[in-house]
Design an enzyme around this catalytic site. Structure first.
Site, PDB file in Angstrom:
ATOM      1  N   TYR A 156       0.840  -1.212   0.000  1.00 19.85           N
ATOM      2  CA  TYR A 156       0.000   0.000   0.000  1.00 19.85           C
ATOM      3  C   TYR A 156       0.874   1.261   0.000  1.00 19.85           C
ATOM      4  CZ  TYR A 156      -3.773   3.159   1.509  1.00 19.85           C
ATOM      5  OH  TYR A 156      -4.690   4.189   1.603  1.00 19.85           O
ATOM      6  N   LYS A 160       1.136   4.150  -2.886  1.00 22.23           N
ATOM      7  CA  LYS A 160       0.796   5.548  -2.617  1.00 22.23           C
ATOM      8  C   LYS A 160       1.990   6.480  -2.837  1.00 22.23           C
ATOM      9  CE  LYS A 160      -3.538   4.902  -1.696  1.00 22.23           C
ATOM     10  NZ  LYS A 160      -4.551   5.415  -2.640  1.00 22.23           N
TER      11      LYS A 160
END
Ligand code: NAD
Length: 248
Positions: A156, A160
């Site tokens: 994640y 990002k």
């Protein structure tokens, strides 16, 4: 009414931050196209939005942002419906949290495919139209952990952080065509994505937030309205942190 007359495309708008952005954009006079991976979710969202904004012009589609054909179908459908696209918000995102030692290749690919490749595919489909219009605005949803990193979120956090690189590159590549690209990096926002976290983790996070509260979805939606508006006309390639001071 900062977005009067503008057409905005928002991904992952069936709930959470995406839904709040859709609502805020309608409140500010925009017409919107919304998608999520499931038909049922996006239809329910449309119903709810129409109950609050009767007569609003809302285009919907089930579209998986990790699939090129879905992105092109959604963007082209929205452009046909409205005649133009002024704003793209790449909001759709997923988590598959676990420690690197336990993280499968599938966990890595799934998160990167939706969060990062999805933003690339949607942006690519949208800029084709924005370049012809000689105007446009892209907002990509990053995260505080894309800036800081986080244990058990390697996939994640990498996705990002990648979104920030994508945003800055889009900003440089398309500035000459009057297309702006910015990212929002929320901290911990109260949505179904974070609801699943254990209470002790939530408590630890809360203690480390200087403003001593989690973000409401409206905190993020307000930032999106600003970046999408002409008030932000000289802002491009930036990451707007909306994190209560969690990462400074
Ligand atoms: N909640 C937070 O604390 C937080 C913090 C930082 C960043 N973010 C980011 O904000 C965005 C929204 O988060 P949220 O908390 O509202 O999440 P959520 O899980 O509540 O909603 C995610 C939305 O994305 C959609 N979606 C998921 N996979 C998709 C796909 N393949 N194609 C199309 N749509 C898809 C879902 O249907 C849903 O509408 C995400 O990018 C997330 O990473 C959230």
């Amino acid at each position: 009414m900062d977005l009067q007359g503008k057409v905005a495309v928002i991904t992952g708008a069936s709930r959470g931050i995406g839904f709040a952005i859709a609502e805020a954009f309608l409140a500010n006079g925009a017409k919107i196209a919304i998608c999520s991976s499931g038909e049922e979710g996006v239809n329910k969202a449309k119903e709810l939005l129409l109950s609050k904004y009767p007569g609003a012009d809302i285009f919907t589609a089930a579209a998986d942002v990790s699939k090129r054909e879905d992105c092109e179908r959604f963007i082209n459908g929205a452009a046909e419906h409205f005649g133009k696209i002024d704003i793209l918000v790449n909001n759709a995102g997923i988590t598959r949290d676990t420690l690197v030692m336990r993280m499968s290749e599938e966990d890595w690919d799934a998160v990167l495919n939706v969060n990062l490749k999805g933003a690339f595919l949607m942006s690519k489909a949208a800029v084709k139209l924005m370049v012809k219009q000689r105007s446009g605005c892209i907002i990509n949803m990053s995260s505080v952990v894309g800036q800081s990193g986080n244990a058990a979120q390697a996939n994640y956090s990498a996705s990002k952080a990648g979104v920030i690189g994508l945003t800055k590159s889009l900003a440089k590549e398309f500035a000459s065509r009057n297309i702006r690209a910015n990212a929002i990096a929320p901290g911990f926002v109260k949505t179904e994505m974070t609801e699943v976290l254990k209470e002790d983790i939530k408590k630890t996070v809360l203690e480390s937030i200087p403003l001593k509260r989690f973000a409401e979805v409206s905190d993020i939606a307000n930032a999106a309205v600003f970046l999408a508006s002409d008030n932000a006309g000289y802002i491009t390639g930036q990451v707007l942190a909306v994190n209560g001071g969690l990462y400074i």
